[in-house]
Write an enzyme that holds these catalytic residues in place. Structure first.
Site, PDB file in Angstrom:
ATOM      1  N   HIS A  57       0.846  -1.202   0.000  1.00 50.74           N
ATOM      2  CA  HIS A  57       0.000   0.000   0.000  1.00 50.74           C
ATOM      3  C   HIS A  57       0.883   1.254   0.000  1.00 50.74           C
ATOM      4  O   HIS A  57       0.702   2.158  -0.823  1.00 50.74           O
ATOM      5  CB  HIS A  57      -0.905  -0.037   1.241  1.00 50.74           C
ATOM      6  CG  HIS A  57      -1.757   1.178   1.431  1.00 50.74           C
ATOM      7  ND1 HIS A  57      -3.131   1.145   1.346  1.00 50.74           N
ATOM      8  CD2 HIS A  57      -1.444   2.470   1.722  1.00 50.74           C
ATOM      9  CE1 HIS A  57      -3.610   2.366   1.563  1.00 50.74           C
ATOM     10  NE2 HIS A  57      -2.604   3.180   1.800  1.00 50.74           N
ATOM     11  N   GLU A  58       1.849   1.286   0.930  1.00 59.04           N
ATOM     12  CA  GLU A  58       2.724   2.461   1.037  1.00 59.04           C
ATOM     13  C   GLU A  58       3.643   2.564  -0.182  1.00 59.04           C
ATOM     14  O   GLU A  58       3.936   3.664  -0.659  1.00 59.04           O
ATOM     15  CB  GLU A  58       3.547   2.389   2.329  1.00 59.04           C
ATOM     16  CG  GLU A  58       2.718   2.307   3.611  1.00 59.04           C
ATOM     17  CD  GLU A  58       1.802   3.497   3.834  1.00 59.04           C
ATOM     18  OE1 GLU A  58       1.927   4.508   3.110  1.00 59.04           O
ATOM     19  OE2 GLU A  58       0.945   3.424   4.728  1.00 59.04           O
TER      20      GLU A  58
END
Length: 265
Positions: A57-58
Site C-alpha cells: 500500500h505504502e
C-alpha cells in the site's frame, strides 16, 4: 555512482523479504495443517500477509509519487518496501496489526511523506492518493479469486477461512481509505479539485480524521452499516459471512471457540 545509488534505493529490503518468507511458510503450514495449532498458523499467516499488504500500500503511494515528480521518495527508503523506513512505523504497521488482533478490522496505514510541492497536475495528486487503497482492492481480488472462480476444490478448510478473513481486512481497509475524510486517502483524491479556501479550512482537521472515523464505528448502527457494506462486497466476490467469521475465529486462537468452526484434521 548516481545510477548505483538509485538502484540501491529500489532494492527490496531483507526485512520485507523476511516477512514474505514468514507468510509463505505459515501459509504452507495452514494448507497442510502441519502445525500443532492450526489457529496459531492462521494467526501468523494472516498477520504477515496483512503486513505485506500494508507495505505494498505504502509502496504504491511512493512509486506513483516518484513517477509524478517527487524524486526524494527513493532516498527516504520508501521504494525498498521496508516498513521500518516509514515516517510513522506506529501508524503504518503496529496500529493496523493491533486493530486486526483486537477487532478484525483493516485499519488504513498512512505514513510515507510525499513532497507534494514537487508534483504538478491535479490528476497526479489524485492518483498518488488512490494508489494505496487500489492496492488493497487488488489484494482483495487475489484473496477471493478461488471463491469467485469457483476453484475451491481441494483447498483445505483452514486455508479457505484464512483467505476469507484476509479478504475482509483488505475490503474494510479499502472502504475506509476511500472515505472522503481529511487525513484519509479518499480526501487526498478529491483535495486537488477543491478551492484553496476549502483546503486551508480543512487542513487542521486532517490529524483527527481517522480518530473521528473510529469513534463513529463504535456506534452500533454505524458499525452494522459499515460491516454490512463489507459483507456485501465479499458476498459479491463469492465469500460468505460464515467463512469470514470462521477465519476470524481461527485467527483468534487464544480464545475458546464455540465449535461452530471446528476444522477436521
Amino acid at each position: 555512482m548516481g545510477h548505483q545509488g538509485s538502484r540501491g534505493e529500489r532494492r527490496i529490503s531483507s526485512v520485507f523479504l523476511g516477512i514474505v518468507a514468514v507468510m509463505a511458510v505459515t501459509g504452507w503450514a495452514v494448507w497442510t495443517q502441519y502445525a500443532t495449532s492450526t489457529g496459531l498458523a492462521v494467526f501468523l499467516f494472516v498477520t504477515s500477509a496483512w503486513v505485506v499488504s500494508l507495505c505494498l500500500h505504502e509502496y504504491a503511494h511512493a512509486r506513483t509519487a516518484l513517477h509524478g515528480g517527487d524524486l526524494t521518495v527513493g532516498a527516504k527508503g520508501y521504494l525498498t518496501l521496508n516498513p521500518l523506513k516509514y515516517t510513522h512505523a506506529l501508524l503504518s504497521i503496529i496500529l493496523p496489526v493491533l486493530f486486526v488482533i483486537m477487532g478484525g478490522l483493516g485499519l488504513p496505514g498512512g505514513a510515507v511523506y510525499i513532497e507534494r510541492g514537487r508534483i504538478r497536475g491535479r490528476w497526479k495528486h489524485s492518483l498518488i492518493s488512490a494508489a494505496g487503497p487500489l492496492t488493497n482492492v487488488a489484494f482483495a481480488v487475489v484473496c477471493t479469486a478461488p471463491f469467485w472462480l469457483d476453484a475451491l476444490d481441494g483447498v483445505p478448510w483452514p486455508f479457505r477461512f484464512a483467505l476469507a478473513f484476509l479478504a475482509l481486512l483488505q475490503v474494510s481497509a479499502a472502504i475506509l481509505n476511500f472515505l472522503p475524510v481529511p487525513g484519509l486517502d479518499g480526501y487526498g483524491i478529491i483535495e486537488p479539485w477543491l478551492s484553496y479556501n476549502v483546503r486551508r479550512q480543512v487542513e487542521p482537521l486532517a490529524p483527527f480524521g481517522l480518530i473521528v472515523v473510529f469513534a463513529l464505528l463504535w456506534i452500533p448502527e454505524v458499525n452494522a452499516f459499515f460491516f454490512g457494506a463489507v459483507s456485501g462486497v465479499l458476498s459479491g466476490l463469492g465469500v460468505s459471512e460464515l467463512e469470514t467469521y470462521c477465519g476470524h475465529d481461527l485467527y483468534r486462537f487464544w480464545q475458546d471457540t464455540n465449535g461452530l468452526c471446528a476444522v477436521p484434521r
